[in-house]
Enzyme design. Structure first.
Site, PDB file in Angstrom:
ATOM      1  N   LYS A  13     -34.444  58.092 -47.186  1.00 33.61           N
ATOM      2  CA  LYS A  13     -35.623  58.537 -47.938  1.00 33.61           C
ATOM      3  C   LYS A  13     -36.782  57.553 -47.763  1.00 33.61           C
ATOM      4  CE  LYS A  13     -33.306  58.419 -51.863  1.00 33.61           C
ATOM      5  NZ  LYS A  13     -31.969  57.967 -51.422  1.00 33.61           N
ATOM      6  N   ARG A  87     -33.923  62.050 -60.488  1.00 35.56           N
ATOM      7  CA  ARG A  87     -32.505  61.846 -60.212  1.00 35.56           C
ATOM      8  C   ARG A  87     -31.617  62.514 -61.233  1.00 35.56           C
ATOM      9  NH1 ARG A  87     -33.164  56.754 -57.060  1.00 35.56           N
ATOM     10  NH2 ARG A  87     -31.120  56.161 -56.322  1.00 35.56           N
ATOM     11  N   ARG A 126     -28.415  47.239 -44.009  1.00 36.35           N
ATOM     12  CA  ARG A 126     -29.865  47.309 -44.257  1.00 36.35           C
ATOM     13  C   ARG A 126     -30.464  45.964 -44.661  1.00 36.35           C
ATOM     14  NH1 ARG A 126     -32.066  51.344 -48.670  1.00 36.35           N
ATOM     15  NH2 ARG A 126     -30.414  50.399 -49.887  1.00 36.35           N
ATOM     16  N   ARG A 160     -30.745  43.684 -50.397  1.00 36.49           N
ATOM     17  CA  ARG A 160     -30.718  44.039 -51.817  1.00 36.49           C
ATOM     18  C   ARG A 160     -29.396  43.661 -52.468  1.00 36.49           C
ATOM     19  NH1 ARG A 160     -32.969  50.118 -51.995  1.00 36.49           N
ATOM     20  NH2 ARG A 160     -31.182  50.339 -53.399  1.00 36.49           N
ATOM     21  N   ARG A 171     -23.031  54.074 -57.038  1.00 39.14           N
ATOM     22  CA  ARG A 171     -24.282  54.798 -56.757  1.00 39.14           C
ATOM     23  C   ARG A 171     -23.984  56.202 -56.235  1.00 39.14           C
ATOM     24  NH1 ARG A 171     -26.856  50.371 -53.013  1.00 39.14           N
ATOM     25  NH2 ARG A 171     -28.527  51.841 -52.547  1.00 39.14           N
TER      26      ARG A 171
HETATM   27  P1  AP5 Z   1     -33.330  53.882 -46.293  1.00 43.38           P
HETATM   28  O1  AP5 Z   1     -34.502  54.616 -45.742  1.00 43.38           O
HETATM   29  O2  AP5 Z   1     -33.572  52.551 -46.924  1.00 43.38           O
HETATM   30  O3  AP5 Z   1     -32.488  54.839 -47.289  1.00 43.38           O
HETATM   31  P2  AP5 Z   1     -32.823  55.371 -48.751  1.00 43.38           P
HETATM   32  O4  AP5 Z   1     -32.402  56.800 -48.804  1.00 43.38           O
HETATM   33  O5  AP5 Z   1     -34.230  55.055 -49.117  1.00 43.38           O
HETATM   34  O6  AP5 Z   1     -31.768  54.501 -49.542  1.00 43.38           O
HETATM   35  P3  AP5 Z   1     -31.848  53.685 -50.893  1.00 43.38           P
HETATM   36  O7  AP5 Z   1     -30.615  52.829 -50.956  1.00 43.38           O
HETATM   37  O8  AP5 Z   1     -33.157  52.960 -51.043  1.00 43.38           O
HETATM   38  O9  AP5 Z   1     -31.713  54.799 -51.928  1.00 43.38           O
HETATM   39  P4  AP5 Z   1     -31.246  54.646 -53.338  1.00 43.38           P
HETATM   40  O10 AP5 Z   1     -31.548  56.004 -53.790  1.00 43.38           O
HETATM   41  O11 AP5 Z   1     -29.868  54.167 -53.566  1.00 43.38           O
HETATM   42  O12 AP5 Z   1     -32.083  53.404 -53.877  1.00 43.38           O
HETATM   43  P5  AP5 Z   1     -33.314  53.287 -54.850  1.00 43.38           P
HETATM   44  O13 AP5 Z   1     -34.081  52.106 -54.459  1.00 43.38           O
HETATM   45  O14 AP5 Z   1     -34.007  54.591 -55.018  1.00 43.38           O
HETATM   46  O15 AP5 Z   1     -32.243  53.754 -45.123  1.00 43.38           O
HETATM   47  C1  AP5 Z   1     -31.037  53.038 -45.303  1.00 43.38           C
HETATM   48  C2  AP5 Z   1     -30.670  52.297 -43.992  1.00 43.38           C
HETATM   49  O16 AP5 Z   1     -30.374  53.245 -42.978  1.00 43.38           O
HETATM   50  C3  AP5 Z   1     -31.814  51.429 -43.436  1.00 43.38           C
HETATM   51  O17 AP5 Z   1     -31.273  50.251 -42.908  1.00 43.38           O
HETATM   52  C4  AP5 Z   1     -32.454  52.294 -42.325  1.00 43.38           C
HETATM   53  O18 AP5 Z   1     -33.013  51.515 -41.285  1.00 43.38           O
HETATM   54  C5  AP5 Z   1     -31.256  53.107 -41.846  1.00 43.38           C
HETATM   55  N1  AP5 Z   1     -31.619  54.459 -41.424  1.00 43.38           N
HETATM   56  C6  AP5 Z   1     -32.480  55.315 -42.069  1.00 43.38           C
HETATM   57  N2  AP5 Z   1     -32.555  56.494 -41.416  1.00 43.38           N
HETATM   58  C7  AP5 Z   1     -31.706  56.397 -40.348  1.00 43.38           C
HETATM   59  C8  AP5 Z   1     -31.329  57.295 -39.303  1.00 43.38           C
HETATM   60  N3  AP5 Z   1     -31.831  58.542 -39.231  1.00 43.38           N
HETATM   61  N4  AP5 Z   1     -30.428  56.871 -38.393  1.00 43.38           N
HETATM   62  C9  AP5 Z   1     -29.890  55.621 -38.466  1.00 43.38           C
HETATM   63  N5  AP5 Z   1     -30.221  54.710 -39.422  1.00 43.38           N
HETATM   64  C10 AP5 Z   1     -31.111  55.098 -40.363  1.00 43.38           C
HETATM   65  O19 AP5 Z   1     -32.569  53.015 -56.247  1.00 43.38           O
HETATM   66  C11 AP5 Z   1     -31.893  51.801 -56.507  1.00 43.38           C
HETATM   67  C12 AP5 Z   1     -31.422  51.786 -57.956  1.00 43.38           C
HETATM   68  O20 AP5 Z   1     -32.563  51.879 -58.859  1.00 43.38           O
HETATM   69  C13 AP5 Z   1     -30.520  52.959 -58.386  1.00 43.38           C
HETATM   70  O21 AP5 Z   1     -29.163  52.714 -58.061  1.00 43.38           O
HETATM   71  C14 AP5 Z   1     -30.786  52.989 -59.901  1.00 43.38           C
HETATM   72  O22 AP5 Z   1     -30.091  51.965 -60.559  1.00 43.38           O
HETATM   73  C15 AP5 Z   1     -32.264  52.685 -60.001  1.00 43.38           C
HETATM   74  N6  AP5 Z   1     -33.112  53.886 -59.947  1.00 43.38           N
HETATM   75  C16 AP5 Z   1     -34.030  54.207 -58.970  1.00 43.38           C
HETATM   76  N7  AP5 Z   1     -34.638  55.363 -59.241  1.00 43.38           N
HETATM   77  C17 AP5 Z   1     -34.089  55.820 -60.407  1.00 43.38           C
HETATM   78  C18 AP5 Z   1     -34.297  56.990 -61.184  1.00 43.38           C
HETATM   79  N8  AP5 Z   1     -35.176  57.935 -60.798  1.00 43.38           N
HETATM   80  N9  AP5 Z   1     -33.564  57.156 -62.308  1.00 43.38           N
HETATM   81  C19 AP5 Z   1     -32.669  56.206 -62.705  1.00 43.38           C
HETATM   82  N10 AP5 Z   1     -32.425  55.073 -62.013  1.00 43.38           N
HETATM   83  C20 AP5 Z   1     -33.128  54.878 -60.865  1.00 43.38           C
END
Ligand code: AP5
Length: 215
Positions: A13, A87, A126, A160, A171
């Protein structure tokens, strides 16, 4: 155009949101990034948020809806990309109400489909640039020069705290329990489109472009 990128942790994402920002001048609203900023504030709320995130659980709806509301009211843009929000069904309802209040609408929800095995590899490999936020991966997207960000030249590369297998298990469970019902919610509203998140980064970007061109 306002869109949601929906998918489990590591689906790509953030990677795709950054490309849309560059290509379309949209604004990325990542609740994960906002919460990571909040956890460094040193406040009681920041400490609580840090503990919840490190365990891999979801932060309360009240906190994240408040963060999003503040950003939406403060920014004007040619479109928002909601990355990691909503979410829960409660967050989805709140987003709908908020957009209505601001005279805006939600145009598309893109589900990024991936399998759990790929997610473990992606998350554990990552790292990101602490200065500009560029996202890298040990195997699939290393920096050109080791230890130096390709985009801004910073050497502040970091991993992270929640990018480990134990947090990832929680997660993923949170995703399947609380977030995946949103797929049915947006399908019923006629907003849902799907892309193969396992494809190469460029191909995923092309599929998202095709989906958005249809809107
Ligand atoms: P990346 O693009 O970083 O993936 P992502 O989907 O953004 O993953 P996140 O881990 O950031 O999502 P998340 O939803 O767990 O975390 P968030 O910060 O929102 O890609 C991942 C890796 O793969 C990278 O190394 C990239 O280079 C590689 N890659 C990407 N595309 C590729 C491809 N096509 N092929 C090969 N490699 C590829 O949330 C973190 C925490 O915050 C949550 O656990 C929760 O505690 C809290 N939180 C956040 N939002 C909320 C909410 N709305 N409500 C409640 N709690 C929340």
């Amino acid at each position: 155009m306002n869109i949601i990128l929906l998918g489990p942790p590591g689906a790509g994402k953030g990677t795709q949101a950054r490309r849309l920002v560059e290509q379309r001048g949209m604004i990325q609203l990542s609740t994960g990034d906002m919460l990571r900023e909040a956890r460094t504030s040193g406040t009681e709320m920041g400490k609580k948020v840090a503990e919840i995130m490190d365990r891999g659980e979801l932060v309360t709806d009240e906190i994240v809806i408040g963060l999003i509301e503040e950003k939406l009211r403060g920014e004007s843009a040619s479109g928002f990309i909601f990355d990691g929000f909503p979410r829960t069904l409660g967050q989805a309802d709140a987003l709908g109400a908020l957009l209505d209040k601001l005279g805006q609408s939600l145009d598309a929800v893109i589900e990024m489909q991936v399998d759990d095995e790929a997610l473990v590899r992606r998350i554990t490999g990552r790292f990101t640039c602490g200065n500009c936020g560029e996202v890298y991966h040990d195997e699939t997207k290393p920096t050109k020069v080791e230890g130096v960000c390709d985009v801004c030249g910073s050497t502040e590369l970091k991993r992270r705290a929640d990018d480990n297998e134990e947090s990832l298990r929680t997660r993923l469970l949170e995703y399947y329990k609380k977030t995946s019902p949103l797929l049915g919610y947006y399908y019923a509203k006629g907003k849902l489109d799907r892309v193969d998140g396992l494809a190469e980064i460029e191909d995923v970007a092309a599929a998202i472009k095709d989906a958005l061109d249809k809107v």
